[in-house]
Design a protein around this motif. Structure first.
Motif, PDB file in Angstrom:
ATOM      1  N   HIS A   1     -66.025 -57.284 -11.622  1.00 18.22           N
ATOM      2  CA  HIS A   1     -64.556 -57.350 -11.604  1.00 18.22           C
ATOM      3  C   HIS A   1     -64.073 -58.143 -10.393  1.00 18.22           C
ATOM      4  O   HIS A   1     -63.185 -59.005 -10.517  1.00 18.22           O
ATOM      5  CB  HIS A   1     -63.955 -55.941 -11.583  1.00 18.22           C
TER       6      HIS A   1
ATOM      7  N   GLU B   1     -64.703 -61.835 -10.830  1.00 24.76           N
ATOM      8  CA  GLU B   1     -63.793 -62.436 -11.811  1.00 24.76           C
ATOM      9  C   GLU B   1     -62.444 -62.794 -11.188  1.00 24.76           C
ATOM     10  O   GLU B   1     -61.756 -63.690 -11.672  1.00 24.76           O
ATOM     11  CB  GLU B   1     -63.569 -61.482 -12.984  1.00 24.76           C
ATOM     12  N   GLN B   2     -62.064 -62.098 -10.136  1.00 25.94           N
ATOM     13  CA  GLN B   2     -60.753 -62.302  -9.520  1.00 25.94           C
ATOM     14  C   GLN B   2     -60.741 -63.384  -8.439  1.00 25.94           C
ATOM     15  O   GLN B   2     -59.660 -63.838  -8.035  1.00 25.94           O
ATOM     16  CB  GLN B   2     -60.272 -60.982  -8.902  1.00 25.94           C
TER      17      GLN B   2
ATOM     18  N   GLU C   1     -61.493 -66.671  -8.193  1.00 23.15           N
ATOM     19  CA  GLU C   1     -60.863 -67.976  -8.448  1.00 23.15           C
ATOM     20  C   GLU C   1     -59.342 -67.866  -8.522  1.00 23.15           C
ATOM     21  O   GLU C   1     -58.630 -68.739  -8.022  1.00 23.15           O
ATOM     22  CB  GLU C   1     -61.437 -68.633  -9.701  1.00 23.15           C
ATOM     23  N   ALA C   2     -58.830 -66.802  -9.141  1.00 23.99           N
ATOM     24  CA  ALA C   2     -57.374 -66.609  -9.211  1.00 23.99           C
ATOM     25  C   ALA C   2     -56.806 -66.398  -7.811  1.00 23.99           C
ATOM     26  O   ALA C   2     -55.716 -66.896  -7.493  1.00 23.99           O
ATOM     27  CB  ALA C   2     -57.034 -65.425 -10.114  1.00 23.99           C
ATOM     28  N   ARG C   3     -57.531 -65.701  -6.972  1.00 21.61           N
ATOM     29  CA  ARG C   3     -57.064 -65.462  -5.601  1.00 21.61           C
ATOM     30  C   ARG C   3     -57.072 -66.760  -4.791  1.00 21.61           C
ATOM     31  O   ARG C   3     -56.157 -67.016  -4.003  1.00 21.61           O
ATOM     32  CB  ARG C   3     -57.928 -64.394  -4.935  1.00 21.61           C
TER      33      ARG C   3
ATOM     34  N   ALA D   1     -56.726 -69.755  -6.059  1.00 20.47           N
ATOM     35  CA  ALA D   1     -55.601 -70.543  -6.585  1.00 20.47           C
ATOM     36  C   ALA D   1     -54.286 -70.069  -5.966  1.00 20.47           C
ATOM     37  O   ALA D   1     -53.430 -70.889  -5.605  1.00 20.47           O
ATOM     38  CB  ALA D   1     -55.552 -70.438  -8.111  1.00 20.47           C
ATOM     39  N   TYR D   2     -54.120 -68.771  -5.822  1.00 20.80           N
ATOM     40  CA  TYR D   2     -52.914 -68.228  -5.204  1.00 20.80           C
ATOM     41  C   TYR D   2     -52.777 -68.728  -3.771  1.00 20.80           C
ATOM     42  O   TYR D   2     -51.691 -69.133  -3.338  1.00 20.80           O
ATOM     43  CB  TYR D   2     -52.941 -66.692  -5.240  1.00 20.80           C
TER      44      TYR D   2
ATOM     45  N   GLU E   1     -54.002 -71.437  -2.510  1.00 18.97           N
ATOM     46  CA  GLU E   1     -53.636 -72.854  -2.553  1.00 18.97           C
ATOM     47  C   GLU E   1     -52.137 -73.010  -2.813  1.00 18.97           C
ATOM     48  O   GLU E   1     -51.479 -73.843  -2.189  1.00 18.97           O
ATOM     49  CB  GLU E   1     -54.434 -73.588  -3.635  1.00 18.97           C
ATOM     50  N   GLU E   2     -51.610 -72.189  -3.716  1.00 11.23           N
ATOM     51  CA  GLU E   2     -50.166 -72.227  -4.010  1.00 11.23           C
ATOM     52  C   GLU E   2     -49.342 -71.879  -2.763  1.00 11.23           C
ATOM     53  O   GLU E   2     -48.202 -72.340  -2.624  1.00 11.23           O
ATOM     54  CB  GLU E   2     -49.827 -71.246  -5.131  1.00 11.23           C
TER      55      GLU E   2
END
Length: 140
Positions: free
Chosen positions: A74, A77-78, A80-82, A84-85, A87-88
């Motif tokens: 779990h 899995e998180q 890459e999303a973190r 990306a956040y 980077e944003e």
């Protein structure tokens, strides 16, 4: 505060902790060095567990292994999303090549293992951590 005032130039944490601490507000770069291994562990009452029959103890240990596996999966899995956040939020993400990571490991691992040896940590704990991280080759 150390990052904000310039006392520290950087810090080492996975993306989740950078987000939780809002460190992206005072940190411009994120280097994905993959140099920190995080163990998942369960703390329990060894006397209680020793008092269980073999079937219950075996079922419990299987459940612990499955829970650890699921937690690690779990979390992975998180990631890459973190990233990306972050980077944003304006962080520049640096993704070292395999060659750059290998060069870093070649320099860093012996020094780190030496440092651990100076900390009065029993060698068996170091050995178990390296084995768990799939790095038991460093024991040779």
């Amino acid at each position: 505060m150390a990052l904000r005032t310039g006392v520290a130039d950087g810090q080492m944490n996975p993306p989740m902790y950078i987000i939780l601490g809002s460190l992206y507000e005072v940190q411009d770069y994120l280097t994905l060095a993959n140099i920190q291994y995080s163990d998942q562990f369960l703390v329990g009452n060894s006397e209680m567990i020793a008092g269980w029959d073999d079937e219950l103890r075996s079922a419990f240990m299987e459940a612990v292994a499955e829970a650890n596996h699921n937690a690690r999966e779990h979390n992975e899995e998180q990631v890459e999303a973190r990233i990306a956040y972050l980077e944003e939020q304006g962080m520049e993400v640096i993704r070292p090549s395999e060659e750059e990571l290998a060069a870093f490991r070649e320099i860093g691992q012996p020094a780190y293992l030496e440092w651990l040896g100076e900390r009065d940590i029993e060698q068996r704990w170091i050995d178990m951590a390296l084995e768990d991280a799939g790095m038991s080759g460093l024991l040779d």
